[in-house]
Write a protein that holds these residues in place. Sequence first.
Motif, mmCIF file in Angstrom:
data_model
loop_
_atom_site.group_PDB
_atom_site.id
_atom_site.type_symbol
_atom_site.label_atom_id
_atom_site.label_comp_id
_atom_site.label_asym_id
_atom_site.label_seq_id
_atom_site.Cartn_x
_atom_site.Cartn_y
_atom_site.Cartn_z
ATOM 1 N N GLU A 1 17.905 -6.149 -1.547
ATOM 2 C CA GLU A 1 16.996 -5.017 -1.414
ATOM 3 C C GLU A 1 15.599 -5.454 -0.968
ATOM 4 O OE1 GLU A 1 17.096 -3.142 -5.217
ATOM 5 O OE2 GLU A 1 19.117 -2.335 -4.947
ATOM 6 N N PHE A 2 15.565 -6.370 0.005
ATOM 7 C CA PHE A 2 14.274 -6.936 0.393
ATOM 8 C C PHE A 2 13.357 -5.902 1.047
ATOM 9 C CE2 PHE A 2 17.244 -7.714 3.853
ATOM 10 C CZ PHE A 2 16.529 -7.360 4.991
ATOM 11 N N ILE A 3 13.927 -4.883 1.711
ATOM 12 C CA ILE A 3 13.092 -3.848 2.310
ATOM 13 C C ILE A 3 12.447 -2.989 1.223
ATOM 14 C CG2 ILE A 3 13.100 -1.759 3.717
ATOM 15 C CD1 ILE A 3 13.145 -4.277 5.356
ATOM 16 N N ASP A 4 13.195 -2.656 0.182
ATOM 17 C CA ASP A 4 12.634 -1.885 -0.935
ATOM 18 C C ASP A 4 11.539 -2.688 -1.633
ATOM 19 O OD1 ASP A 4 14.343 0.192 -0.406
ATOM 20 O OD2 ASP A 4 15.852 -0.435 -1.878
ATOM 21 N N ARG A 5 11.748 -3.970 -1.765
ATOM 22 C CA ARG A 5 10.748 -4.815 -2.416
ATOM 23 C C ARG A 5 9.502 -4.930 -1.544
ATOM 24 N NH1 ARG A 5 14.803 -9.620 -4.697
ATOM 25 N NH2 ARG A 5 15.794 -8.324 -6.307
ATOM 26 N N LEU A 6 9.708 -4.999 -0.245
ATOM 27 C CA LEU A 6 8.549 -5.055 0.645
ATOM 28 C C LEU A 6 7.769 -3.737 0.598
ATOM 29 C CD1 LEU A 6 7.038 -6.826 2.678
ATOM 30 C CD2 LEU A 6 8.456 -5.818 4.486
ATOM 31 N N GLN A 7 8.476 -2.631 0.456
ATOM 32 C CA GLN A 7 7.815 -1.341 0.310
ATOM 33 C C GLN A 7 6.950 -1.323 -0.949
ATOM 34 O OE1 GLN A 7 7.874 1.634 2.431
ATOM 35 N NE2 GLN A 7 6.127 1.852 1.027
ATOM 36 N N ARG A 8 7.430 -1.945 -2.003
ATOM 37 C CA ARG A 8 6.657 -2.035 -3.240
ATOM 38 C C ARG A 8 5.343 -2.785 -2.991
ATOM 39 N NH1 ARG A 8 9.679 -5.269 -7.517
ATOM 40 N NH2 ARG A 8 11.325 -3.842 -6.854
ATOM 41 N N PHE A 9 5.439 -3.849 -2.170
ATOM 42 C CA PHE A 9 4.217 -4.585 -1.823
ATOM 43 C C PHE A 9 3.265 -3.710 -1.018
ATOM 44 C CE2 PHE A 9 2.064 -6.781 1.662
ATOM 45 C CZ PHE A 9 1.150 -7.533 0.952
ATOM 46 N N VAL A 10 3.792 -2.977 -0.040
ATOM 47 C CA VAL A 10 2.956 -2.103 0.781
ATOM 48 C C VAL A 10 2.230 -1.084 -0.096
ATOM 49 C CG1 VAL A 10 3.007 -0.310 2.566
ATOM 50 C CG2 VAL A 10 4.327 -2.419 2.870
ATOM 51 N N ASP A 11 2.905 -0.608 -1.111
ATOM 52 C CA ASP A 11 2.304 0.399 -1.993
ATOM 53 C C ASP A 11 1.137 -0.165 -2.802
ATOM 54 O OD1 ASP A 11 4.152 2.222 -1.082
ATOM 55 O OD2 ASP A 11 5.533 1.946 -2.774
ATOM 56 N N ILE A 12 1.232 -1.432 -3.218
ATOM 57 C CA ILE A 12 0.171 -1.991 -4.064
ATOM 58 C C ILE A 12 -0.853 -2.806 -3.267
ATOM 59 C CG2 ILE A 12 1.692 -2.051 -6.070
ATOM 60 C CD1 ILE A 12 0.721 -5.368 -4.583
ATOM 61 N N TYR A 13 -0.594 -3.003 -1.978
ATOM 62 C CA TYR A 13 -1.500 -3.842 -1.179
ATOM 63 C C TYR A 13 -2.944 -3.338 -1.179
ATOM 64 C CZ TYR A 13 -3.342 -6.600 2.671
ATOM 65 O OH TYR A 13 -4.112 -7.449 3.433
ATOM 66 N N PRO A 14 -3.195 -2.019 -1.106
ATOM 67 C CA PRO A 14 -4.597 -1.551 -1.161
ATOM 68 C C PRO A 14 -5.307 -2.001 -2.433
ATOM 69 C CG PRO A 14 -3.184 0.200 -0.366
ATOM 70 C CD PRO A 14 -2.281 -0.903 -0.829
ATOM 71 N N LEU A 15 -4.590 -2.068 -3.556
ATOM 72 C CA LEU A 15 -5.196 -2.528 -4.808
ATOM 73 C C LEU A 15 -5.518 -4.020 -4.745
ATOM 74 C CD1 LEU A 15 -2.935 -0.637 -7.391
ATOM 75 C CD2 LEU A 15 -5.230 0.002 -6.579
ATOM 76 N N LEU A 16 -4.640 -4.794 -4.120
ATOM 77 C CA LEU A 16 -4.893 -6.228 -3.987
ATOM 78 C C LEU A 16 -6.139 -6.493 -3.149
ATOM 79 C CD1 LEU A 16 -1.318 -7.738 -3.369
ATOM 80 C CD2 LEU A 16 -2.667 -7.806 -5.470
ATOM 81 N N LYS A 17 -6.327 -5.694 -2.116
ATOM 82 C CA LYS A 17 -7.494 -5.896 -1.257
ATOM 83 C C LYS A 17 -8.795 -5.570 -1.991
ATOM 84 C CE LYS A 17 -6.304 -3.397 2.319
ATOM 85 N NZ LYS A 17 -6.413 -2.828 3.694
ATOM 86 N N LYS A 18 -8.733 -4.650 -2.930
ATOM 87 C CA LYS A 18 -9.935 -4.277 -3.670
ATOM 88 C C LYS A 18 -10.317 -5.294 -4.736
ATOM 89 C CE LYS A 18 -9.361 0.742 -3.126
ATOM 90 N NZ LYS A 18 -9.129 2.022 -3.846
ATOM 91 N N ASP A 19 -9.351 -6.094 -5.165
ATOM 92 C CA ASP A 19 -9.618 -7.065 -6.221
ATOM 93 C C ASP A 19 -10.564 -8.161 -5.705
ATOM 94 O OD1 ASP A 19 -9.204 -9.302 -8.193
ATOM 95 O OD2 ASP A 19 -7.763 -7.844 -9.001
ATOM 96 N N GLU A 20 -11.508 -8.555 -6.557
ATOM 97 C CA GLU A 20 -12.452 -9.600 -6.166
ATOM 98 C C GLU A 20 -11.759 -10.941 -5.971
ATOM 99 O OE1 GLU A 20 -15.493 -9.713 -9.085
ATOM 100 O OE2 GLU A 20 -16.358 -7.767 -8.518
ATOM 101 N N ARG A 21 -10.707 -11.150 -6.722
ATOM 102 C CA ARG A 21 -9.943 -12.375 -6.543
ATOM 103 C C ARG A 21 -9.095 -12.280 -5.263
ATOM 104 N NH1 ARG A 21 -6.806 -12.045 -12.073
ATOM 105 N NH2 ARG A 21 -6.738 -9.910 -11.275
ATOM 106 N N ARG A 22 -8.713 -13.420 -4.786
ATOM 107 C CA ARG A 22 -7.915 -13.440 -3.550
ATOM 108 C C ARG A 22 -6.496 -13.880 -3.875
ATOM 109 N NH1 ARG A 22 -9.425 -16.422 2.211
ATOM 110 N NH2 ARG A 22 -7.627 -15.598 3.371
ATOM 111 N N ALA A 23 -5.537 -13.021 -3.533
ATOM 112 C CA ALA A 23 -4.137 -13.326 -3.822
ATOM 113 C C ALA A 23 -3.632 -14.427 -2.899
ATOM 114 C CB ALA A 23 -3.288 -12.073 -3.666
#
Length: 250
Positions: A203-225
């Motif tokens: 289910e790698f496409i579903d998992r990638l969709q999960r990343f797309v959904d949370i990516y805006p939050l990662l960009k807002k974090d002061e830390r760098r993923a």
Amino acid sequence: MNELQVLPEPARGPQLWWGMVFLLVVLVGMGYAAYRLNVWLDDEQQLPVRDIKVSGELKYLVKQDVENAIRKNQPGSFFELDIERALLDIEALPWVYRASIRKDWPNNLHVHVVEQQVVANWNDDMLLNSQGGTFNAAQPEGLVLPKLYGPQGSEQTALQGFRAMQALLARSGVSVSELVLTERFAWNLRLDNGLGLNLGRDEFIDRLQRFVDIYPLLKKDERRAEYVDLRYDTGLAVGWQKTTAEISKG
């Protein structure tokens, strides 16, 4: 009672002999004429291949390489040129995907070439075309290609997965710079911003969709993923890059 008189047949020996001589002369003449015609046709000085026209949308293939491939193993005579052999020689060139060739009277050739459409670098030693086929050519200077890695025979699978994931990530403004398909067919990505994604096998496409959904939050974090591990039924794990202070401490 009238008697039927039988007249003697005229002598045919001399006529038959002269007829055979005449036929022999005709046959010899025809054979000699055919021989001379064949010699003339074979003589590249009499009817050489003068011009080789190469058509097609060519970006990386050099037209001179096509002409050289034809002339290398072929006689110079227009009539002696073997079309099938010439076609094999042309399609053996790395950047040629498919070609066709025809003779244009009186002494020209027309070659149409479909060039390889390169989409990725495969395993660091081959290039991958848009049909999922590999070909051995140097990567053109200045051309930036995504790097795909995978077991032998997995080219089609890797390319299909790459395209599907690339389309999904485009919504977030990022793209795949490196894709690894492991021996166990697990997917790992490196994005053009340096972020690594571990998608696992299923289910790698579903998992990638999960990343797309949370990516805006990662960009807002002061830390760098540094990486995101998505091999979970729900949720994910994020690895953060160390700060300068953390690096100096240890």
